[in-house]
Design an enzyme around this catalytic site. Structure first.
Site, mmCIF file in Angstrom:
data_model
loop_
_atom_site.group_PDB
_atom_site.id
_atom_site.type_symbol
_atom_site.label_atom_id
_atom_site.label_comp_id
_atom_site.label_asym_id
_atom_site.label_seq_id
_atom_site.Cartn_x
_atom_site.Cartn_y
_atom_site.Cartn_z
ATOM 1 N N THR A 71 84.001 -56.755 -62.447
ATOM 2 C CA THR A 71 84.859 -57.939 -62.378
ATOM 3 C C THR A 71 86.080 -57.643 -61.522
ATOM 4 O OG1 THR A 71 86.071 -59.589 -63.669
ATOM 5 C CG2 THR A 71 86.223 -57.346 -64.456
ATOM 6 N N LYS A 88 89.908 -58.035 -64.374
ATOM 7 C CA LYS A 88 90.559 -57.146 -65.328
ATOM 8 C C LYS A 88 91.450 -56.164 -64.557
ATOM 9 C CE LYS A 88 87.535 -58.687 -68.905
ATOM 10 N NZ LYS A 88 86.194 -58.699 -69.488
ATOM 11 N N HIS A 125 84.949 -53.053 -67.813
ATOM 12 C CA HIS A 125 86.158 -52.447 -68.395
ATOM 13 C C HIS A 125 86.441 -51.056 -67.839
ATOM 14 C CE1 HIS A 125 86.918 -55.647 -71.228
ATOM 15 N NE2 HIS A 125 85.606 -55.727 -71.344
#
Ligand SMILES: *Cc1c(COP(=O)(O)O)cnc(C)c1O
Length: 424
Positions: A252, A255, A224
């Site tokens: 990731t 996102k 995040h």
């Protein structure tokens, strides 16, 4: 399912009973059926039984709108035109594409590590890296923050290594647990930078101090944070100036980078070890070349996107200020995620339904088991593309919903909604 249920020989009734129980608790998951519109982010079309509805999305993990960026889309279109749709195999058998290599080098450079390794998702990256490392290191002990994401928990479980849970963001507790264990045993500490359900950030440097004191490997999930924090979007470890002290960083592309796929970055031998022994890396089809092309473009754009990161933080701060004016309670977030507290599963769902039906605003309710019971919330994710008008629309709608459903408010101007949280 998290609880045991009776089985009386009838499979059908077993499954129905499990689902009925979820529905009774208000925890059954309904998915919004969306059609994204590449020219209209953060707006999308929602398909319903009664036909399509245009909605303003306030809960996307496409945190910077890169999934709709024209340059990212074009890079993917070009890659498909040149190379076709799929990778054509596992990484080992004909599926390794030169774009995978380019992306792995780019990710390694972003995090200032020797090497990086791609996975089909961030979930698979956590699962595979943690299970491989902790199962192969003899007698390994894993130390895990109590609020870690399910993908890490499953990786640790699969490793069958001994596990200790430390209190959330508590380096002193971690130190205490480690001091009680055999100093000679290998140790792995798994934690996140941004915790996305509460919007808090871990004390990375202090946790790394403890890791170094006890000769433990550190494993940091920056899912995040990548794209959004640090001078070049490498995450909170970059922002805090401690990137070189993190042994394994995990991220990731799904996102803020707007595509899909996950990765780890670390020193060359560790990455080669996971590449060589990680089953969920080895025995699965590689990411399509176009995904790698899109991620490469997105990472390249965000490398120098300080203005976008600043605008992102400003939008989040503005939203928090606007909620505070109305006395709408939210958790004390220190990042771009703004969790508005409802504190009841059914009311949370009702609030979400009312936002959709009356105001064409989409915010998914977050209920148990994703968050503890009694802390059900609406998790708002302002992006740089949410303008003042969309903010006005959201605030007016929430104000109405809070009145209509009789939801609890803080005294207007009171930012310490944590008290309300504790009282739930
Ligand atoms: C979303 C998430 C993941 C999984 O990443 P995906 O790429 O969506 O599979 C891992 N860790 C955390 C903390 C997440 O929130």
């Amino acid at each position: 399912m998290g609880y045991s249920m009776e089985f009386d020989g009838d499979y059908g009734s077993f499954f129905r009973a499990g689902l009925d129980r979820l529905k009774d608790e208000g925890n059954y998951r309904f998915f919004a059926n969306l059609e994204r519109r590449s020219d209209a982010f953060p707006n999308a079309r929602r398909h319903t039984e009664h036909g399509p509805q245009d909605v303003l999305v306030w809960c996307s993990n496409d945190y910077l709108g890169m999934g709709q960026d024209q340059r990212v889309r074009q890079a993917m279109i070009d890659a498909i035109d040149q190379q076709g749709a799929g990778a054509g195999g596992t990484r080992n058998i004909s599926g390794t594409n030169h774009l995978h290599g380019a992306l792995e080098r780019r990710l390694a450079a972003l995090h200032q590590k020797d090497a990086a390794l791609l996975f089909t998702s961030g979930y698979v990256a956590n699962l595979t890296a943690l299970s491989t490392l902790a199962s192969k290191l003899p007698g390994c002990i894993i130390y895990s923050d109590e609020l870690n994401h399910n993908s890490m928990i499953e990786g640790m479980r699969q490793s069958r290594a001994d596990k200790r849970i430390f209190r959330h963001n508590d380096p002193a507790h971690l130190d205490e647990l480690m001091a009680a264990d055999d100093p000679a045993r290998p140790k792995l500490v798994a934690f996140e930078s941004v915790y996305s359900m509460d919007g808090d950030i871990s004390p990375i440097a202090e946790i790394l101090d403890v890791c170094e004191k006890h000769n433990a490997l550190s494993f940091l999930d920056e899912v995040h944070a990548v794209g959004m924090y640090g001078e070049h979007g490498a995450g909170v470890a970059e922002r805090d100036g401690v990137m070189d002290r993190v042994d394994i960083v995990q991220g990731t592309m799904g996102k803020a980078f707007g595509v899909i796929g996950g990765y780890i970055a670390a020193n060359a031998d560790l990455v080669d070890f996971v590449r060589s022994f990680g089953n969920a890396f080895i025995f699965t089809t590689a990411l399509p070349p176009a995904i790698a092309a899109g991620a490469l473009k997105s990472i390249e754009i965000l490398y120098d996107a300080q203005d976008m990161r600043a605008r992102h933080q400003e939008r989040a701060a503005t939203l928090k200020a606007r909620l505070t004016e109305k006395g709408i309670p939210f958790l004390p977030s220190v990042c771009h995620i703004v969790p508005v507290l409802v504190g009841d599963a059914e009311k949370c769902k009702a609030a979400s339904d009312m936002l959709l039906e009356k105001f064409a605003i989409y915010v998914q309710p977050i209920n148990y088991p994703t968050v503890p019971r009694g802390t059900e919330r609406l998790r708002l994710t302002p992006t740089p593309l949410h303008d003042d008008a969309s903010m006005d629309r959201l605030i007016d709608a929430l104000d109405h919903v809070w009145d209509e459903l009789g939801l609890q408010r803080c005294p207007a101007g009171d930012t310490d909604s944590k008290m309300l949280y504790a009282a739930q």
